[in-house]
Motif scaffolding. Structure first.
Motif, PDB file in Angstrom:
ATOM      1  N   SER A 137       0.808  -1.223   0.000  1.00  0.00           N
ATOM      2  CA  SER A 137       0.000   0.000   0.000  1.00  0.00           C
ATOM      3  C   SER A 137       0.841   1.273   0.000  1.00  0.00           C
ATOM      4  N   LEU A 138       2.112   1.169   0.310  1.00  0.00           N
ATOM      5  CA  LEU A 138       2.933   2.364   0.491  1.00  0.00           C
ATOM      6  C   LEU A 138       3.238   3.082  -0.819  1.00  0.00           C
ATOM      7  N   ASN A 139       3.082   2.417  -1.924  1.00  0.00           N
ATOM      8  CA  ASN A 139       3.324   3.057  -3.215  1.00  0.00           C
ATOM      9  C   ASN A 139       2.123   2.853  -4.128  1.00  0.00           C
ATOM     10  N   PRO A 140       1.090   3.720  -3.998  1.00  0.00           N
ATOM     11  CA  PRO A 140      -0.139   3.544  -4.793  1.00  0.00           C
ATOM     12  C   PRO A 140       0.094   3.610  -6.293  1.00  0.00           C
ATOM     13  N   SER A 141       1.149   4.282  -6.727  1.00  0.00           N
ATOM     14  CA  SER A 141       1.394   4.407  -8.165  1.00  0.00           C
ATOM     15  C   SER A 141       1.681   3.060  -8.819  1.00  0.00           C
ATOM     16  N   LYS A 142       2.048   2.060  -8.001  1.00  0.00           N
ATOM     17  CA  LYS A 142       2.324   0.724  -8.536  1.00  0.00           C
ATOM     18  C   LYS A 142       1.122  -0.210  -8.410  1.00  0.00           C
TER      19      LYS A 142
END
Length: 450
Positions: A137-142
Motif C-alpha cells: 500500500s505504500l506506493n499507490p502508483s504501482k
C-alpha cells in the motif's frame, strides 16, 4: 489517452478492490438457497451487488470527485458523511474483518486443535498479513502493476480452473429453492446484493481510480471521468460473470452436506472437486481476495485522511490505519460489528440516494440534494435506532411505510424528499443551482507523490 491495455489493467485493479471475501460468500450461498431459481435470484443480486457499485463509480466520475458530490448537500454533510464511510468500511470494520477472515479460511483449517485455541497464532498471522498489506500500500502508483498484472489474474485464473473442473465433473443437480428464495427469489437476491455494501466502497475507490489514471498521463478532467466510467463498466462485467460462476457452484452443491453460510458452501464444492487440495486452493483464494480488498481500502483511507488531516503524510496514515486494523482484528470482531454494522445500515441508504442524484445532476439543484438526503438520513437513523436499541418496538408504527418489511422503507422518504426539493427549486426560480468552482475530478492526489 489511455491505451486499451492500460484501461483493462485499471479495470482489473478496480475489480480486485471490490472483490473480497464477502463477494465470494454471498453468491455461493445464494446459489445453494435458490436452487432451481438461481438465475432469477442472481438477476436481483447483480442489480444491487454490481449495478449500485458501478453506478457509484459513474456518479463520482460524473461529479468529478466525491468531495464535489457531497458538497452539493451541505458543508457539514460534506465532512461528516465521507468521514463515517471511510471509518466504517476502513479500519472500523472492513479491513480488520478481512484480516480475520483470511485467517479463518486461509490458515485455521490446517491447524491442529491445540493451535486453533492459541490467540498468538491469530496474532502472528495477522502481523504477517497486515505487514504485506502495508508494504503493497505504500506506493499507490504501482497499484495497477500489482493488481492488474498479478493479483487479479491469479484470482481469475483460479476461479476459471474451478469452473472448468465443475463442468467436466459436475457436482450435482439443482434442487428446489428454500426459505425466502422459494417465495420471492428475485427480491431476496436484490436484498442480498444490497447488503454487500459495495456501493459505499465505490464512492471511496473513486479517488484511487482517478489518481491511477492521472499517473498514466491523462490530466484532462473530462477524460479522467470518461476512463473512470469505462473502468467501472468493465469491472462490473467481471463481477457479474464471477457471481454467476459462484452461484452455479452453490446451486450444484445442494445434495452434498449441510451449509449455514457461503464459506461452508465453497468448502463443500472444493472438497467435492479437488479433495484435500481443494481446501488449500480455497484458502489461497480467500487470502488473495482479502488481501486485495485490504490494500485498496488502506490506500483509499490513507489518501482521504492525509487530505483532511495533512499533519500526517500518506505513508504515516497508511502505517496508522494498518496498525489499528491489526489490533482490532485481534481484539474481538464481534464488538466491532455490533458498533459498525448499525452505522453502515444508517449511511448506506444515503449513499444510494446520493449516487442516484449524482447521475441526475444535470436536471436537479442543490435543494433536491439537501432535502432528499435529509429525509433519507432521518428515516435510516430512526430505523437503525429501532432495530439496534429499541428491540424493534417501533415496527408497528413504521410498518405503514411501503417496503419497510423488506428493509428498504427509506425509498418513500427519499422520493418525497426529491419532490419537495424540486418544488422548492421551482419556487426559487432555479436560484439554488449548483455553484461548483471545483467541478471536474479533483487534482489532489495525496499519496502518489510519496
Amino acid at each position: 489517452m489511455l491505451k486499451k491495455k492500460e484501461l483493462i489493467l485499471i479495470s482489473f485493479m478496480l475489480f480486485s478492490m471490490f472483490f473480497g471475501a464477502g463477494n465470494l460468500i454471498f453468491p455461493a450461498f445464494l446459489g445453494r438457497s435458490a436452487g432451481e431459481d438461481v438465475w432469477l435470484s442472481l438477476a436481483g443480486f447483480i442489480l444491487t451487488a454490481v449495478g449500485l457499485p458501478i453506478l457509484g463509480v459513474l456518479a463520482v466520475a460524473k461529479a468529478g470527485s466525491l468531495d464535489t458530490l457531497v458538497n452539493r448537500v451541505h458543508p457539514v454533510f460534506a465532512f461528516l458523511f465521507p468521514f463515517l464511510i471511510y471509518v466504517s468500511i476502513g479500519p472500523g470494520l472492513a479491513i480488520p474483518r478481512a484480516g480475520s477472515t483470511a485467517y479463518e479460511m486461509g490458515l485455521k483449517p490446517f491447524l491442529p486443535a491445540e493451535g486453533v485455541s492459541q490467540p498468538m497464532v491469530l496474532f502472528f498471522y495477522t502481523v504477517v498479513f497486515f505487514a504485506i498489506t502495508l508494504w503493497l500500500s505504500l506506493n499507490p502508483s504501482k497499484l495497477v502493476d500489482r493488481f492488474g498484472k498479478l493479483l487479479t489474474p491469479l484470482l481469475l485464473i483460479m476461479i476459471v480452473i474451478i469452473f472448468v473442473k465443475s463442468l467436466l465433473t459436475p457436482i450435482g443437480a439443482f434442487s428446489e429453492a428454500t426459505g425466502a428464495y422459494a417465495q420471492n427469489g428475485f427480491f431476496q437476491g436484490f436484498m442480498d446484493g444490497y447488503l454487500t455494501m459495495d456501493a459505499l466502497a465505490a464512492l471511496v475507490f473513486g479517488i484511487v481510480v482517478a489518481n491511477t489514471i492521472r499517473t498514466k498521463g491523462v490530466t484532462d478532467s473530462k477524460s479522467v471521468s470518461k476512463y473512470m466510467g469505462y473502468a467501472g463498466i468493465i469491472a462490473g462485467v467481471l463481477l457479474a460473470s464471477i457471481y454467476g460462476i459462484l452461484a452455479f457452484f452453490g446451486a450444484s452443491s445442494t445434495s452434498h452436506g449441510e451449509a449455514e453460510n457461503g464459506a461452508q458452501v465453497l468448502t463443500i464444492v472444493m472438497n467435492q472437486l479437488f479433495g484435500g487440495v481443494g481446501i488449500v486452493m480455497l484458502g489461497l483464494l480467500f487470502t488473495l481476495a482479502c488481501l486485495c480488498v485490504c490494500i485498496g481500502l488502506v490506500i483509499s483511507c490513507s489518501q482521504y485522511f492525509s487530505t483532511i488531516f495533512p499533519k500526517l503524510s500518506y505513508a504515516k496514515w497508511a502505517v496508522v490505519l494498518t496498525v489499528i486494523s491489526l489490533l482490532l482484528a485481534n481484539m474481538g470482531l464481534t464488538q466491532i460489528l455490533s458498533i459498525s454494522v448499525p452505522i453502515l445500515g444508517a449511511i448506506y441508504p444515503v449513499a444510494v440516494v446520493l449516487i442516484v442524484l449524482g447521475l441526475c445532476q444535470d436536471w436537479i439543484t442543490n435543494q433536491v440534494y439537501l432535502v432528499a438526503t435529509l429525509f433519507t438520513a432521518a428515516f435510516s437513523v430512526l430505523e437503525t435506532i429501532n432495530s439496534t436499541f429499541l428491540g424493534r418496538a417501533l415496527d408497528s408504527a413504521l410498518s405503514f411505510v411501503p417496503l419497510y418489511d423488506k428493509g428498504v422503507g427509506w425509498i418513500l422518504p427519499a422520493v418525497i424528499g426529491v419532490i419537495i426539493g424540486l418544488l422548492i427549486s421551482g419556487r426559487a426560480g432555479g436560484s439554488g443551482a449548483r455553484e461548483e468552482s471545483g467541478a471536474g475530478v479533483s487534482n489532489a492526489s495525496p499519496g502518489l507523490a510519496e
